[in-house]
Design a protein around this motif. Structure first.
Motif, PDB file in Angstrom:
ATOM      1  N   MET A 322       0.879  -1.360  -0.106  1.00 12.61           N
ATOM      2  CA  MET A 322      -0.082  -0.018   0.048  1.00 12.61           C
ATOM      3  C   MET A 322       0.783   1.318  -0.069  1.00 12.61           C
ATOM      4  N   GLY A 323       2.020   1.218  -0.003  1.00 11.20           N
ATOM      5  CA  GLY A 323       3.153   2.212   0.297  1.00 11.20           C
ATOM      6  C   GLY A 323       2.933   3.105   1.599  1.00 11.20           C
ATOM      7  N   ILE A 324       2.588   2.575   2.757  1.00 14.03           N
ATOM      8  CA  ILE A 324       2.513   3.200   3.878  1.00 14.03           C
ATOM      9  C   ILE A 324       3.162   2.600   4.786  1.00 14.03           C
ATOM     10  N   ASP A 325       3.658   3.203   6.168  1.00 13.51           N
ATOM     11  CA  ASP A 325       4.236   2.623   7.064  1.00 13.51           C
ATOM     12  C   ASP A 325       3.414   2.230   8.243  1.00 13.51           C
ATOM     13  N   LEU A 326       3.741   1.654   9.385  1.00 16.74           N
ATOM     14  CA  LEU A 326       2.924   1.268  10.355  1.00 16.74           C
ATOM     15  C   LEU A 326       2.405   2.606  11.214  1.00 16.74           C
ATOM     16  N   GLY A 327       3.379   3.562  11.468  1.00 18.22           N
ATOM     17  CA  GLY A 327       2.670   4.760  11.824  1.00 18.22           C
ATOM     18  C   GLY A 327       1.438   5.481  11.093  1.00 18.22           C
ATOM     19  N   LYS A 328       1.510   5.626   9.622  1.00 26.75           N
ATOM     20  CA  LYS A 328       0.597   6.147   9.021  1.00 26.75           C
ATOM     21  C   LYS A 328      -0.783   5.110   8.841  1.00 26.75           C
ATOM     22  N   TYR A 329      -0.403   3.769   9.190  1.00 27.48           N
ATOM     23  CA  TYR A 329      -1.614   2.973   9.200  1.00 27.48           C
ATOM     24  C   TYR A 329      -2.393   3.167  10.427  1.00 27.48           C
ATOM     25  N   LEU A 330      -1.710   3.224  11.441  1.00 29.12           N
ATOM     26  CA  LEU A 330      -2.282   3.629  12.993  1.00 29.12           C
ATOM     27  C   LEU A 330      -3.264   4.888  12.985  1.00 29.12           C
ATOM     28  N   GLU A 331      -2.446   5.866  12.124  1.00 31.07           N
ATOM     29  CA  GLU A 331      -3.038   7.272  12.145  1.00 31.07           C
ATOM     30  C   GLU A 331      -4.644   7.001  11.210  1.00 31.07           C
ATOM     31  N   ILE A 332      -4.536   6.090  10.335  1.00 23.49           N
ATOM     32  CA  ILE A 332      -5.730   6.003   9.348  1.00 23.49           C
ATOM     33  C   ILE A 332      -6.676   5.279  10.290  1.00 23.49           C
ATOM     34  N   GLN A 333      -6.114   4.066  10.969  1.00 30.61           N
ATOM     35  CA  GLN A 333      -7.148   3.334  11.802  1.00 30.61           C
ATOM     36  C   GLN A 333      -7.690   4.086  13.040  1.00 30.61           C
ATOM     37  N   GLY A 334      -6.942   5.226  13.616  1.00 28.89           N
ATOM     38  CA  GLY A 334      -7.504   6.121  14.617  1.00 28.89           C
ATOM     39  C   GLY A 334      -7.030   5.088  16.130  1.00 28.89           C
ATOM     40  N   LYS A 335      -5.813   4.358  15.817  1.00 28.29           N
ATOM     41  CA  LYS A 335      -5.587   3.363  17.152  1.00 28.29           C
ATOM     42  C   LYS A 335      -4.016   4.015  17.522  1.00 28.29           C
ATOM     43  N   THR A 336      -3.838   3.742  18.856  1.00 28.71           N
ATOM     44  CA  THR A 336      -2.524   4.052  19.318  1.00 28.71           C
ATOM     45  C   THR A 336      -1.887   2.837  19.387  1.00 28.71           C
ATOM     46  N   GLU A 337      -0.317   2.992  19.514  1.00 27.79           N
ATOM     47  CA  GLU A 337       0.209   1.851  19.256  1.00 27.79           C
ATOM     48  C   GLU A 337       0.326   0.790  20.346  1.00 27.79           C
ATOM     49  N   GLU A 338      -0.429   1.369  21.573  1.00 22.55           N
ATOM     50  CA  GLU A 338      -0.702   0.505  22.602  1.00 22.55           C
ATOM     51  C   GLU A 338      -1.916  -0.414  22.456  1.00 22.55           C
ATOM     52  N   GLU A 339      -2.973   0.122  21.618  1.00 24.55           N
ATOM     53  CA  GLU A 339      -4.148  -0.311  21.252  1.00 24.55           C
ATOM     54  C   GLU A 339      -3.914  -1.562  20.055  1.00 24.55           C
ATOM     55  N   PHE A 340      -2.964  -1.127  19.328  1.00 31.77           N
ATOM     56  CA  PHE A 340      -2.561  -2.069  17.873  1.00 31.77           C
ATOM     57  C   PHE A 340      -1.887  -3.401  18.757  1.00 31.77           C
ATOM     58  N   ASP A 341      -0.889  -3.001  19.699  1.00 30.55           N
ATOM     59  CA  ASP A 341      -0.189  -4.132  20.241  1.00 30.55           C
ATOM     60  C   ASP A 341      -1.398  -5.319  21.132  1.00 30.55           C
ATOM     61  N   ALA A 342      -2.128  -4.460  21.712  1.00 25.02           N
ATOM     62  CA  ALA A 342      -3.294  -5.518  22.528  1.00 25.02           C
ATOM     63  C   ALA A 342      -4.027  -6.222  21.454  1.00 25.02           C
ATOM     64  N   GLU A 343      -4.409  -5.457  20.527  1.00 23.45           N
ATOM     65  CA  GLU A 343      -5.221  -6.277  19.526  1.00 23.45           C
ATOM     66  C   GLU A 343      -4.463  -7.307  18.755  1.00 23.45           C
ATOM     67  N   THR A 344      -3.365  -6.816  18.414  1.00 19.41           N
ATOM     68  CA  THR A 344      -2.348  -8.046  17.636  1.00 19.41           C
ATOM     69  C   THR A 344      -2.218  -9.135  18.628  1.00 19.41           C
ATOM     70  N   LYS A 345      -1.980  -8.857  19.902  1.00 22.85           N
ATOM     71  CA  LYS A 345      -1.709 -10.197  20.922  1.00 22.85           C
ATOM     72  C   LYS A 345      -3.007 -10.787  21.179  1.00 22.85           C
ATOM     73  N   GLU A 346      -4.026 -10.274  20.941  1.00 28.57           N
ATOM     74  CA  GLU A 346      -5.372 -11.034  21.026  1.00 28.57           C
ATOM     75  C   GLU A 346      -5.773 -11.828  19.847  1.00 28.57           C
ATOM     76  N   GLN A 347      -5.260 -11.443  18.891  1.00 37.12           N
ATOM     77  CA  GLN A 347      -5.515 -12.131  17.532  1.00 37.12           C
ATOM     78  C   GLN A 347      -4.509 -13.264  17.552  1.00 37.12           C
ATOM     79  N   ALA A 348      -3.383 -13.078  17.978  1.00 32.75           N
ATOM     80  CA  ALA A 348      -2.362 -14.262  18.126  1.00 32.75           C
ATOM     81  C   ALA A 348      -2.483 -15.095  18.882  1.00 32.75           C
ATOM     82  N   VAL A 349      -3.214 -14.922  20.124  1.00 38.87           N
ATOM     83  CA  VAL A 349      -3.627 -16.059  21.117  1.00 38.87           C
ATOM     84  C   VAL A 349      -4.911 -16.826  20.573  1.00 38.87           C
ATOM     85  N   LYS A 350      -5.857 -16.026  19.994  1.00 41.61           N
ATOM     86  CA  LYS A 350      -7.098 -16.870  19.372  1.00 41.61           C
ATOM     87  C   LYS A 350      -6.512 -17.722  18.064  1.00 41.61           C
ATOM     88  N   GLY A 351      -5.430 -17.310  17.406  1.00 40.40           N
ATOM     89  CA  GLY A 351      -4.825 -18.153  16.297  1.00 40.40           C
ATOM     90  C   GLY A 351      -4.241 -19.414  16.876  1.00 40.40           C
TER      91      GLY A 351
END
Length: 464
Positions: A322-351
């Motif tokens: 998409m030509g964007i970095d993680l910082g821009k992605y979080l800005e678009i999603q309206g998420k903080t890095e902490e929220e992103f980390d928590a969400e990623t962990k939750e998805q990893a646990v489920k997987g």
């Protein structure tokens, strides 16, 4: 060789291994041979240096170290097989005792698959959306098809909503024209909301040759996010005309002779799409309920690796394209890095939970995957990766990912067993009949986020 297993926690064990020194003979011989090929000693031909000379010149300790490094994997594997444990990842090995001519003792701590008790899933009940296609849904579908066959014709009047304009653009920031802020001959539909905020208001009412200036925040380019003074010039105005909704349109836009037949086909297609969505929804909700019922311990190192893999895949594959970095992605999603980390962990646990419990169910139900099932799954994965089946298959084989695909299909079959036993009703109270293991494989794939094969394939496509 003697070995013993100590359970440290439900997902980690320590192997204690005692190896009689005579069992190191083959590795010692190999060590002497290897050192022989690497060193030279005056008076001896290369490869013909006696062991006693190597001991004197280079030390017996160097030989022992080489021999032990060669032998440890074999003894570790024998201990794992003897203990009948299912290990995950690489062990942490510690040599506790090494006496020349006597013994080799070492320990190996390693994560293991936890022992999981399959819960009684026969009582699972879920509710899903009903499959309902309204007349409005059909009309919208036909209208979208109609839009694809719209035509344009030049007009000599002011631009209005729905018109297709040809425009030139020039963007300035702080009074300076941007190098990438000039574009000519751009096609734009008034009211589409594309390009730039404020452009619809600027061009509405302009005739060919007219221009306007407005301020807008740039959505891309070298000055992305900055306010810019944009000048837009209209070079042509065309009206957009839609074809009449009649039998002639049906014959032009489809294989049907009448508009009624086209609408009936649209209704059927929408029903099929909603049935597919309903099935996917049912499988996801049944899986969620199954995971709630099961106690599944998660190995810490495995969880850490899974989180890192997910982040890597997002940053280097999805966002990279998409030509964007993680910082821009979080800005678009309206998420903080902490929220992103928590969400990623939750998805990893489920997987991980999904994989563990369905693998256990595969073993319990003795489910197998035949070649036809594997081929069908591979073709679906190839289609989603944008590669041909042959290209994807080659990448999967070269990447050693075939067992992973087999696992996905097997887990899909395991979930199908659970879904079949569950009670699924729609919001109208009607019982929903589900019988498609292909779709359950895709549901499992999404839950576990098994991107390794596609990432491997994407890498191969990039190399090509």
């Amino acid at each position: 060789m003697k070995s013993a297993v100590e359970t440290l926690n439900p997902t980690r064990v320590r192997l204690t291994v005692e190896v009689p020194f005579e069992e190191l003979k083959d590795s010692l011989d190999a060590a002497y041979k290897k050192i022989n090929q690497q060193v030279t000693v005056k008076g001896f031909r290369k490869g013909k240096i006696p062991a006693r000379v190597i001991d004197q010149r280079f030390g017996r300790g160097a030989v022992l170290e080489e021999a032990v490094n060669d032998a440890l994997p074999k003894f570790y594997t024998e201990a794992v097989n003897e203990a009948e444990i299912n290990v995950l990842g690489q062990p942490e090995v510690d040599i506790t005792e090494l006496k020349d001519g006597e013994t080799l003792n070492f320990t190996a701590e390693v994560d293991i698959r936890p022992s999981i008790e399959i819960p009684d899933y026969s009582g699972i009940e879920v509710t899903v959306d009903a499959v309902e296609v309204s007349d409005e849904d059909v009309e919208k579908s036909v209208e979208q098809l109609r839009e694809r066959f719209a035509s344009t014709s030049p007009v000599e009047r002011a631009a209005a909503e729905g018109d297709v304009l040809t425009i030139d653009l020039e963007a300035k920031v702080d009074g300076e024209v941007l190098e990438d802020g000039v574009a000519s001959g751009v096609s734009y539909t008034v009211g589409s909301g594309e390009l730039l905020d404020g452009i619809d208001e600027a061009v509405t009412g302009l005739e060919a040759g007219g221009e306007a200036t407005f301020t807008s925040q740039l959505k891309g380019g070298s000055a992305e996010g900055k306010d810019s003074e944009v000048t837009v010039k209209v070079t042509a105005v065309s009206s957009r005309e839609l074809p009449e909704l009649d039998d002639d349109f049906a014959q032009m836009a489809s294989e049907f002779d009448t508009l009624d037949e086209l609408k009936a086909d649209s209704r059927k297609r929408l029903e099929n799409m909603k049935q597919y969505d309903q099935a996917t929804q049912a499988q996801e909700r049944v899986l969620d309920e199954l995971l709630k019922l099961a106690e599944v311990p998660i190995p810490e190192k495995l969880l850490e690796d899974e989180i890192n893999t997910r982040k890597h895949n997002l940053e280097h594959h999805q966002l990279g394209q998409m030509g964007i970095d993680l910082g821009k992605y979080l800005e678009i999603q309206g998420k903080t890095e902490e929220e992103f980390d928590a969400e990623t962990k939750e998805q990893a646990v489920k997987g991980i939970k999904t994989q563990f419990i369905l693998d256990e169910l595969v073993n319990k139900e003795k489910l197998n995957v035949n070649q036809e099932e594997l081929t069908e799954h591979l073709m679906r994965r190839a289609a989603s990766s944008g590669m041909s089946p042959d290209q994807f298959a080659q990448a999967v084989v070269e990447g050693g990912q075939v067992p992973m695909l087999v696992g996905e299909v097997a887990r899909g079959k395991a979930l199908a067993v659970v879904v079949e036993a569950a009670k699924v009703v729609d919001t109208n109270g009607e019982t929903v009949d589900l019988d498609d293991e292909d779709e359950t494989a895709e549901t499992v794939e999404a839950a576990a986020d098994g991107d390794a094969a596609e990432d491997q394939a994407e890498d191969k496509k990039t190399e090509a």
